[in-house]
Design a protein around this motif. Structure first.
Motif: not given
Lengths: 276, 276
Positions: A251-252, B5-6, B14-15, B30-31
């Motif tokens: 998943g990276y 993005s995720e 990290q979204g 925002f993240a």
């Protein structure tokens, strides 16, 4: 050599330095993290080679290496990825010219006068580094990300006596068989593909192996995975019976979030070899 | 709310997300880092408020928080520092307008229509966050850097029931007595200094204290230390008999190298309160 900045970081010093480069015919900038242990004795050095579009700065600020370098007592050097400046050739594409030196010595126009990153990383910068800092020249390791993973693997293959261990994050593993490679190697080295083979990690490992511990991480959700060709590297490692750990990380992607996630593992891997 | 993005990071996600903001009258980004533990159960949340010129991105990429958030099982939210966009007022200076919201609700022209970061951080964004993610609303902590340290301390002082712990990296500790503060508070809130006091951590702590664990790190080599006024905060803490740990960190400056160096300590500090 000129000190651009020195900043305290994890009780050590994150420095940025510049110098006139004979190899590249321009001023070059690099970053060096010295862990707190360097205050009392020379420490081992890990080379971190960066990828396309990067300068010395990206990994220095985003890879999270300093936390673990400080813990293990290892210095980390972050070179730039190409010559730069007004008199230096460039290309509109992000993957050729400035920011895309590919760790080779160019022989072709217009690149030959400045694009000599192989000589810079393997010869000139080590001399500058060990002349100016109290580091253990006999105790080096090398890693890198993407184009820098390509650089780390190919340089380690050519200098097996210099490095105690090598690792890579999502390396360009088979550039002679990829659009990330064929374009640049033909531009920098010319059309004769026989001259490219010295800069292809998968070919080098199949041919001569890597006589040192080897660790490679590759994200399965990496948008560039078809260009990176981990399958070529995996095949070479298996065919050669090369001792190695190749990890397909579920998943990276290709970002520094991936690099940072496994930096602790890579630093521990190198520390084990460096302090053996 | 839109997913920008995720990215997988330290086995979590990290979204980056954006949404139309009623408080700010513009789109806001925002993240949010969700640690791997969030896959199986709601996790506590640490708010990280950023400093002048920053967006949601700076700390997300440079503070090294995810490594420790993943270890402890804490989510971290990184809001932007101001409203942004074409219809939003701005100033040529780096320390006023976009990128410099100062965590207040502006009452003065031209700022009043959009610069409502107090309402955004204390009211609107929490609602969006807890509606869209499975996080423990009853288990929050707050931290920040520089202007964001000011935000964290002042918001914690006004919402003592909401936060289990508060910390700050080099906070603007006494804005009513500093050029980092007087300029912005007069622009956003008007000339009446009585209205500024609600946004000064040193005044708030002296007046009412902070009924939660408090940790503050300040580098002694911080180029902005005269503007930050840690001495005012130290005096208030001492006069109030406020339980706190205030650490003057030898040789550290104002950069993310400083923040990253002590992020593990702050994350462990908050985890202790969040999981108590």
């Amino acid at each position: 050599m000129k000190t651009v900045s020195e900043t305290r970081c994890f009780e050590g010093v994150q420095g940025v330095y510049s110098h006139a480069s004979d190899a590249c015919g321009c001023d070059m900038t690099f970053a060096l993290y010295q862990p707190p242990q360097a205050r009392t004795h020379p420490v081992p050095v890990l080379w971190y080679l960066s990828g396309l579009t990067c300068t010395h700065e990206n990994a220095m600020t985003k890879a999270g290496a300093q936390a673990w370098a400080a813990q293990h007592g290892v210095a980390v050097v972050f070179p730039d990825t190409s010559p730069r400046g007004e008199g230096v050739a460039d290309d509109a594409a992000y993957d050729l010219g400035q920011g895309a030196g590919f760790y080779v010595d160019a022989t072709e126009a217009p690149w030959a006068p400045h694009f000599r990153m192989w000589s810079y990383i393997t010869d000139e910068l080590p001399r500058i580094l060990f002349r100016n800092f109290d580091l253990e020249e006999g105790c080096q390791a090398i890693t890198g990300h993407s184009m820098g993973g390509h650089g780390a693997l190919t340089i380690a293959a050519h200098f097996p006596e210099r490095f105690r261990s090598v690792s890579a994050f999502a390396p360009i593993a088979n550039p002679t068989g990829s659009d990330w490679g064929r374009k640049q190697l033909s531009a920098y080295l010319g059309a004769d593909e026989a001259r490219w083979a010295a800069h292809d990690a998968s070919l080098l490992i199949r041919e001569r192996g890597l006589p040192m511990p080897l660790l490679v991480d590759q994200g399965t959700a990496d948008d560039f995975i078809d260009l990176l060709k981990p399958e070529a590297l995996a095949a070479s490692i298996a065919e050669r019976r090369q001792p190695a750990v190749l990890r397909m990380q579920d998943g990276y992607d290709h970002s520094y979030f991936f690099v940072a996630s496994f930096m602790a593992d890579h630093m521990a891997f190198h520390a084990e070899a460096l302090f053996a």
